[in-house]
Design a protein around this motif. Structure first.
Motif: not given
Length: 292
Positions: A168-169, A194-198, A210-211
């Motif tokens: 996912d980019r 590659s996301g954030d905390a949310e 989540l790797s």
């Protein structure tokens, strides 16, 4: 003083982990040296299992053969998101000729995905991926091809009961939407998260893994460390994506599975967690996700 250019030499081996873990995403076919040497060097660092990931037909065939040959290597197979528009549309420089290529390209793309489905049935293949969406490299002309390929890979993972490995980019919303529309497989792994905390919270609520790769250690990657901090312990994996994304301080040098300890220690620091506790959890999570 000008910054000294990196030598490109392999980084030194870190202090080994006390509790062995798996590299949940690596590309041995893109690394130098032999598979046997890579396995041995990883094992000496406390990395006892390698998930070899396919990105195209040739690489997926190689992954399946390698996993059959080596006891502690498992395979995943797929067409990388960027492969779909290449097959469908041909040379990106000629994508303006899409109409001329569409009929033959669609047949070629579906034929390639059909072979991925055959490989996914093999017992040493434990995942379908890396698949997903990559809007960083693919322009608007290729979005439909990527999404078609992604939907078909989701179906293959469900049909064979294998983990779905997500690339996912710059496509978070569409990836999450399509997973809901198609119905996600029982096991979903966001490779190189590659996301954030949310986003991490959303993925955790849906039961996705989540790797995290070496870029979690980069100075400009606070969003990744924040995601590590809020992710449930039983949803975390660690990877290299080698030969890409080596952990700090070796950015720009070749990555390899033996460098996993550096990434795991960054993750532990971000969580304020004990290294051994995190390693034990990641080892159990990876075995559960890939069913070995």
């Amino acid at each position: 003083m000008a910054k000294k250019k990196d030598s490109g030499e392999a980084p030194p081996a870190p202090e080994p982990l006390r509790i062995a873990v798996a590299d949940s995403h690596t590309h041995l076919d893109m690394q130098g040296g032999t598979v046997a040497a890579a396995i041995a060097k990883a094992a000496a660092a406390g990395v006892d299992t390698l998930i070899q990931v396919g990105c195209d037909l040739a690489g997926s065939r190689w992954a399946a053969r390698t996993a059959e040959e080596y006891e502690n290597v498992w395979a995943t197979v797929a067409l990388h998101p960027n492969e779909a528009p290449r097959i469908l549309l041909g040379d990106p420089d000629n994508w303006s000729r899409q109409g001329e290529r569409a009929a033959g390209g669609t047949a070629a793309l579906d034929a390639a995905i059909d072979e991925i489905a055959e490989l996914a049935a093999l017992p040493q293949v434990r995942g379908v991926g890396e698949t997903g969406l990559d809007y960083f490299r693919t322009g608007p002309e290729g979005v439909a091809a990527e999404q078609h390929s992604f939907r078909r890979h989701i179906e293959i993972a469900k049909r064979h009961g294998k983990a779905l490995i997500i690339h996912d980019r710059e496509a978070h919303d569409d990836v999450l939407r399509i997973l809901l529309e198609e119905g996600a497989p029982q096991t979903v792994v966001f490779h190189c998260f590659s996301g954030d905390a949310e986003m991490a919270k959303v993925c955790a609520e849906r039961g996705y893994y989540l790797s995290f790769a070496g870029n979690v250690s980069y100075k400009n990657a606070q969003n990744l460390r924040d995601a590590v901090a809020v992710a449930p312990l039983d949803r975390l994996l660690v990877e290299t994506d080698a030969p890409f994304l080596p952990p700090a301080p070796y950015r720009g040098r070749p990555n390899a599975p033996y460098l996993i300890p550096l990434t795991l220690r960054t993750m532990a620091e971000a969580r304020g967690a004990d290294e051994d506790t995190l390693a034990a959890a990641i080892a159990a999570n990876t075995a559960r996700a890939f069913g070995y």
